[in-house]
Design an enzyme around this catalytic site. Structure first.
Site, PDB file in Angstrom:
ATOM      1  N   SER A  47       0.890  -1.171  -0.054  1.00  0.00           N
ATOM      2  CA  SER A  47      -0.016  -0.044   0.159  1.00  0.00           C
ATOM      3  C   SER A  47       0.890   1.283  -0.030  1.00  0.00           C
ATOM      4  O   SER A  47       1.947   1.349   0.688  1.00  0.00           O
ATOM      5  CB  SER A  47      -1.052   0.082   1.113  1.00  0.00           C
ATOM      6  OG  SER A  47      -0.048  -0.139   2.300  1.00  0.00           O
TER       7      SER A  47
ATOM      8  N   GLU B 213       6.292   9.174   0.134  1.00  0.00           N
ATOM      9  CA  GLU B 213       6.795   7.770  -0.036  1.00  0.00           C
ATOM     10  C   GLU B 213       7.428   7.676  -1.303  1.00  0.00           C
ATOM     11  O   GLU B 213       6.700   7.393  -2.504  1.00  0.00           O
ATOM     12  CB  GLU B 213       5.461   6.870   0.108  1.00  0.00           C
ATOM     13  CG  GLU B 213       5.042   6.820   1.625  1.00  0.00           C
ATOM     14  CD  GLU B 213       3.502   6.298   1.685  1.00  0.00           C
ATOM     15  OE1 GLU B 213       3.151   5.855   2.638  1.00  0.00           O
ATOM     16  OE2 GLU B 213       2.823   6.311   0.605  1.00  0.00           O
TER      17      GLU B 213
ATOM     18  N   ASP C  44      -3.313   4.615  -3.469  1.00  0.00           N
ATOM     19  CA  ASP C  44      -4.419   5.602  -2.729  1.00  0.00           C
ATOM     20  C   ASP C  44      -4.496   6.867  -3.298  1.00  0.00           C
ATOM     21  O   ASP C  44      -5.384   7.504  -3.275  1.00  0.00           O
ATOM     22  CB  ASP C  44      -4.482   5.178  -1.491  1.00  0.00           C
ATOM     23  CG  ASP C  44      -6.119   4.904  -1.014  1.00  0.00           C
ATOM     24  OD1 ASP C  44      -6.628   4.472  -1.956  1.00  0.00           O
ATOM     25  OD2 ASP C  44      -6.417   5.239   0.251  1.00  0.00           O
TER      26      ASP C  44
ATOM     27  N   ASP D 283      -4.917  -1.767  12.563  1.00  0.00           N
ATOM     28  CA  ASP D 283      -4.462  -3.286  12.481  1.00  0.00           C
ATOM     29  C   ASP D 283      -4.746  -3.718  13.962  1.00  0.00           C
ATOM     30  O   ASP D 283      -5.067  -4.925  13.633  1.00  0.00           O
ATOM     31  CB  ASP D 283      -2.834  -2.761  12.347  1.00  0.00           C
ATOM     32  CG  ASP D 283      -2.466  -1.694  13.345  1.00  0.00           C
ATOM     33  OD1 ASP D 283      -3.038  -1.099  14.111  1.00  0.00           O
ATOM     34  OD2 ASP D 283      -1.138  -1.351  13.022  1.00  0.00           O
TER      35      ASP D 283
END
Length: 1135
Positions: free
Chosen positions: A364, A371, A400, A838
């Protein structure tokens, strides 16, 4: 429901979706229908034709077509397939690479290219070998009655749908089952043949295999039982035994059964004293708190009261943290046994093909600016090169942000993988991340015996350097390309404007600044310049993307190994190396204003659905974009636990997180070794470790919200109570209308087939995939103790190729509206409603009775990056603590858990939700030494021997516990101390802010926002730890700075008062100064971070700090002179 995809009418697929939206319901409450159409593709060449799906060449053409197209679609949008001959500007030659083409078409006047199959070979539909492209082939079938232009004979292809060479369960396919209703991973032999009710045909399976079938288990018939098929009463152990067992059902009894994993107990010489010291310290704390309550300080009751309350809370928090550490364990996997069972020739698998289940890898990413695409590309390359069967591995990249930069970077990575992956396989390279491998600080030629390794490494290093240049140059390349195309479009528009005779000024002509792909088409995702339906929006946490894209960059590999060709002077010799690559899919889910896309959790659920439709691997492993596979055999080690006895009850296997780029002193405890090597190992001895967001191997059916097998009774608070199983395998073999699945164990809610769309959505392919994934994820039934297993050899057959209709269905399930009126994010998949999705997702699985395993490999399984900057680290901790506060105030609080959650596991999850509240008491306690020094009082009336003995006992037991934890966990003392320091730093800064934000959200409804952790691309070669010294101001620093300043000033004031006082009370001074230094010692890394780079803090800063402290101290003494003196400065006189 979906209509059948037929080539006989038109390449148009119409799908009718049930919609429960209130605005579509009529007055009578009937459910409305929403219809959308899939054009593949909408061009004049797309005409009706008669091509049977049973023809092998048409299937290969369809596979190539689906793999070379970019599929787009969304809400009220046509799902389109855009055939891409070129996805990047560089050349790609690998046969699996999207856009790769075959030879030239032999038809005169045609400049097309022959389509290639999954092995890179030309698809020739005629036995004469006449090369013909896809369009000419369709024209020949449509206009020439199927006559080959080469040999002038009708096309006559053999039916390749059979599996004559298969040795596994040779059952005929069920009638009425077409391609659209089958799963891609469904075995062609019919091992999972469905009946007319679209369910698993148990009766047919038992008849053909002569086995017995329970809840998902396969058991061999006894030798004494007669063979019903022979009619002669011969035993099944005779020559007419089970076909798929090669006539010998006792094949596994000939050799000793060996487990795949072993549990290594920690030495009792360490563990027994460890537990004893915990008990001793607990007793000391009880007596100490009792003594503190019974002996107040009458001179400073307020100081005594605050200290007692804080100490009681600290004791309670310590108990919550320590109790789950009572049963630590170590585990080890045996890869040799895994290879022997799943990849060694045996009667059930004569060819020795891999019988391992498939794994879908999820990566992801959200923002290419924070990133870096190079980091993500290296992660992808490490996945593609993993040591796992190529045909069983698929990689899904979730973008995304919908950025063209990420898309083209992934395409470049797929192109470079053509060279990198075979190089890794040939020379057994570790790690298989090229950036990390080429930056290793060790001899790269050690233990390399092949003579051509030096030449190959130099060639790959040169290619990787060029690959990095292309990746880093993509932003400028995309910008220049888009500017050129936009300028051309403006010129055309202005020319047309003038030709139409418009009298308005040309300045009124507005042309959107589009972002263009390499093939000269608009990028359907986010544009660099915002435009309608192509914009991120203005808010950092809201990304507005109006299309969903799905591009198969590397199509599914062939079932047989594909070796390279002979080397020349410039290429690698790959004649003995398998050059196949795993399937690589780029996914960007649809986003629209007004929809809550649920950040990362929503993106992961979209990948779960898309992968279920396309590959349906029974196991899922998710990685952050900056975490790569450091140990190429990590997937096999995780699979050892899933495939071992009792593995069907495991929901996930969690690997520890290891980090690179951390400063050698680990100033801010970025490695988190105490958590990963102490707490997680201890939880593994109870019900399993918590899910930490990355590096986790999931069982797909556990993510679907089902219960583990063999849940028949629960241990409640007041005894036992029976409860039926709610697993996928427990579905009764009845008609489709009468069958039921049970979901959500807590509320004991049954889920009938009619309610399946309300749970999982309206995709029939997705629903059909559930049972297939459950079956393929079962361990081998190779031992009598394994009651829930699958027959050996059931997963050795190739999966069906991708077709356009399947990919179009994947577009459907990642649409923004798909989750409406379903339980995705509520009970299914990653759970929504928390920034720490998570932990909540793992908690829900444990709460249903699943177990998890902590897999610590000898060589680190995965490695990633962590923020080493103080500000970024505090924001990261703030995010975790905020999620914990949300958990505490939600239904996921461990106090509300079911009785299936074990007691100590409940304590661990309760501590997860409570630990941020310790910050309130911690800040108060950090100010107490300063208050004590200012007021010349202490938390006790006087430093009595009893108090000192208790304090000594508490300190000694803490030190002994730390030493024993270091012994059984393998961490170092420095790492333990760094963890203690940052516990106080985070507790006085980020944790307090998290509590305040959590309370504001619960009480006032104010939503929480957090900063995405910045990942460094590592471009600064001069200083590897340059980010460590960067100081970015944040309000989280105010409390620790205040604590430090107040304690420093208090020490100076107390020392000055004691020196000037006639009655010097050194005992009171020492007590307060000791605790102040205890606080300052814990805050030392924080103070060091404020100073920036070592040696760059001006000396004047220290001079002024000292002068200010002395001035304030003297001022305090002047304002409040010591008792017994009315003079300023007391009785102190110079000689």
């Amino acid at each position: 429901m979906a209509s059948k995809f037929k080539h006989g009418s038109s390449m148009v697929r119409k799908i009718t979706q049930l919609s429960n939206d209130l605005d579509q319901e009529g007055d009578n409450g009937s459910v409305g229908l929403a219809t959308y159409t899939v054009h593949i593709p909408p061009t004049p060449d797309n005409q009706p034709m008669e091509i049977s799906l049973e023809r092998s060449s048409s299937r290969r053409v369809e596979d190539q077509y689906a793999s070379s197209s970019l599929f787009t679609g969304g809400f009220n949008q046509l799902t389109r397939a855009h055939l891409k001959d070129k996805v990047i500007e560089s050349e790609s030659s690998h046969p699996q690479m999207a856009g790769a083409k075959g030879s030239s078409c032999a038809v005169p006047g045609c400049d097309g290219r022959v389509m290639t199959d999954e092995r890179g070979l030309d698809v020739v539909p005629c036995e004469c070998g006449y090369k013909i492209c896809r369009d000419c082939y369709r024209d020949a079938l449509r206009a020439g009655e199927g006559i080959c232009p080469g040999c002038k004979e009708p096309y006559n292809e053999p039916d390749v749908q059979g599996v004559a060479n298969s040795q596994t369960l040779p059952l005929p396919p069920g009638s009425g089952v077409n391609k659209m209703e089958r799963r891609l991973s469904l075995m062609k032999s019919g091992a999972l043949t469905r009946s007319h009710t679209n369910e698993f045909d148990h009766a047919q399976w038992l008849f053909e295999s002569k086995g017995s079938y329970g809840y998902g288990n396969a058991m061999w018939p006894k030798e004494s039982e007669p063979d019903a098929s022979s009619g002669s009463g011969s035993g099944s152990g005779s020559g007419s035994g089970s076909d798929w067992m090669g006539g010998d059902p006792n094949v596994f009894k000939e050799k000793q059964w060996r487990p795949l994993t072993r549990k290594l107990s920690i030495s009792a010489a360490i563990l027994s004293p460890y537990r004893l010291i915990i008990l001793v310290r607990l007793v000391i704390l009880v007596f100490f708190l009792k003594w503190r309550v019974q002996n107040p300080n009458d001179d400073a009751v307020w100081l005594w009261g605050m200290s007692v309350v804080c100490e009681i809370w600290f004791a309670f928090s310590w108990v919550l943290d320590q109790l789950p550490k009572l049963f630590p364990v170590n585990r080890v996997a045996d890869l040799d046994v895994l290879k022997e069972k799943f990849e060694t020739p045996n009667p059930a698998n004569p060819t020795g093909k891999s019988d391992l289940p498939g794994i879908d890898m999820f990566v992801s990413t959200a923002d290419p600016e924070k990133e870096p695409p190079l980091v993500t590309a290296n992660t992808i390359l490490s996945i593609l090169a993993a040591d796992y069967p190529v045909e069983k591995l698929s990689c899904y990249v979730s973008d995304d942000g919908g950025a063209l930069l990420t898309f083209e970077a992934m395409a470049e990575a797929a192109s470079f993988a053509d060279l990198w992956v075979p190089f890794c396989r040939k020379h057994d390279i570790e790690p298989r991340n090229p950036e990390s491998y080429f930056n290793l600080k060790r001899d790269p030629y050690k233990n390399k015996v092949r003579s051509d390794f030096v030449r190959d490494r130099r060639r790959v290093k040169r290619e990787y350097d060029e690959f990095k240049v292309r990746i880093n140059g993509l932003p400028d390349s995309i910008r220049r390309r888009s500017d050129a195309y936009n300028a051309s479009q403006e010129i055309k528009a202005m020319r047309k404007w003038r030709e139409n005779g418009n009298e308005e000024p040309v300045e009124n002509l507005k042309i959107p600044k589009a972002t263009w792909m390499a093939d000269g088409t608009h990028w359907p995702g986010t544009w660099t310049t915002a435009a309608p339906e192509h914009s991120k929006g203005d808010h950092a946490s809201i990304i507005q993307l109006y299309f969903a894209e799905l591009q198969v960059m590397l199509k599914p590999p062939s079932d047989e190994p594909l070796t390279g060709t002979a080397s020349d002077s410039n290429s690698l010799d790959l004649t003995e190396v398998d050059i196949r690559l795993p399937m690589l899919v780029y996914v960007s889910r649809e986003k629209r204003p007004g929809y809550d896309h649920n950040k990362k959790a929503g993106a992961m659920n979209a990948l779960v659905r898309a992968s279920a439709v396309m590959s349906n691997g029974p196991f899922i492993l998710n990685l952050d974009c900056d975490h790569y596979i450091f140990n190429s055999q990590a997937l096999r080690e995780g699979m050892c636990f899933m495939m071992d006895r009792g593995g069907d009850r495991l929901c996930y296997v969690q690997f520890p997180q290891r980090f690179e780029g951390i400063d050698p002193n680990d100033r801010y405890a970025n490695h988190n070794t105490v958590f990963f090597d102490v707490n997680m190992r201890a939880l593994d001895g109870i019900q399993g470790p918590v899910y930490v967001g990355t590096g986790c191997l999931f069982r797909r059916t556990a993510l679907y919200g089902f219960d583990p097998p063999r849940i028949k009774e629960e241990t409640g608070w007041f005894g036992r109570k029976n409860k039926k199983s709610s697993t996928v395998a427990s579905v009764p073999d009845a008609g489709a209308e009468d069958q039921s699945l049970r979901n959500n164990d807590i509320e004991d809610e049954e889920m009938s087939t009619a309610l399946v769309p309300k749970k999982f959505g309206n995709s029939s392919l997705l629903v059909d995939s559930i049972r297939v994934a459950e079956f393929q994820g079962l361990p081998l039934a190779d031992h009598s103790s394994i009651k829930y297993g699958r027959p050996p050899g059931a997963l050795t057959l190739p999966r069906d190729p991708l077709d356009a209709a399947t990919v179009a269905e994947a577009i459907n399930v990642i649409s923004c509206w798909y989750e409406d009126k379903t339980e995705w994010g509520l009970r299914i998949g990653w759970i929504y409603g928390s920034v720490t999705e998570d932990v909540v997702t793992g908690y829900r699985m444990h709460n249903r009775g699943w177990r998890s395993i902590y897999c610590v490999t000898k060589r680190d399984a995965f490695r990633g990056t962590a923020p080493i900057n103080l500000t970024d680290r505090l924001h990261q901790v703030l995010r975790w603590a905020t999620g914990s506060v949300e958990i505490f105030f939600s239904r996921n609080n461990a106090l509300l858990a079911s009785s299936r959650l074990k007691f100590l596991q409940r304590i661990a999850y309760l501590n997860v939700g409570i630990y941020p509240f310790t910050s309130i008491f911690l800040i108060v306690y950090c100010f107490l030494p300063a208050l004590s020094l200012f007021t010349d009082q202490f938390i006790v009336q006087s430093l009595q021997v009893t108090f000192l003995v208790y304090l000594l006992g508490i300190t000694l037991t803490l030190v002994i516990l730390a030493v024993l934890e270091i012994k059984w966990s393998g961490i170092e003392l420095e790492e333990w101390w760094r963890n203690e320091q940052f516990w106080l730093i985070g507790g006085t800064s980020a944790h307090l802010a998290a509590v305040l934000q959590g309370l504001l959200k619960v009480m006032a409804g104010i939503e929480i926002s957090f900063t995405l952790t910045s990942k460094s691309g590592g471009d600064d070669e001069n200083d590897e730890y340059a980010d460590l010294y960067v100081l970015k101001w944040t309000s989280l620093m105010i409390p620790p700075i205040t604590i430090m300043m107040v304690n420093l000033i208090a020490i100076a004031v107390a020392v000055s008062r004691t020196i000037y006082s006639e009655d010097r009370q050194w005992s009171s001074l020492l007590g307060g100064v000791f605790f102040s230094f205890w606080v300052l010692a814990h805050l030392y890394p924080f103070a060091k971070g404020l100073m920036g780079r070592r040696g760059r803090t001006p000396t004047i800063v220290f001079v002024w700090s000292g002068l200010i402290a002395i001035t304030i101290s003297l001022l305090w003494v002047a304002i409040d002179p010591p008792s017994g003196s009315s003079q300023i400065g007391g009785s102190f006189q110079l000689p």
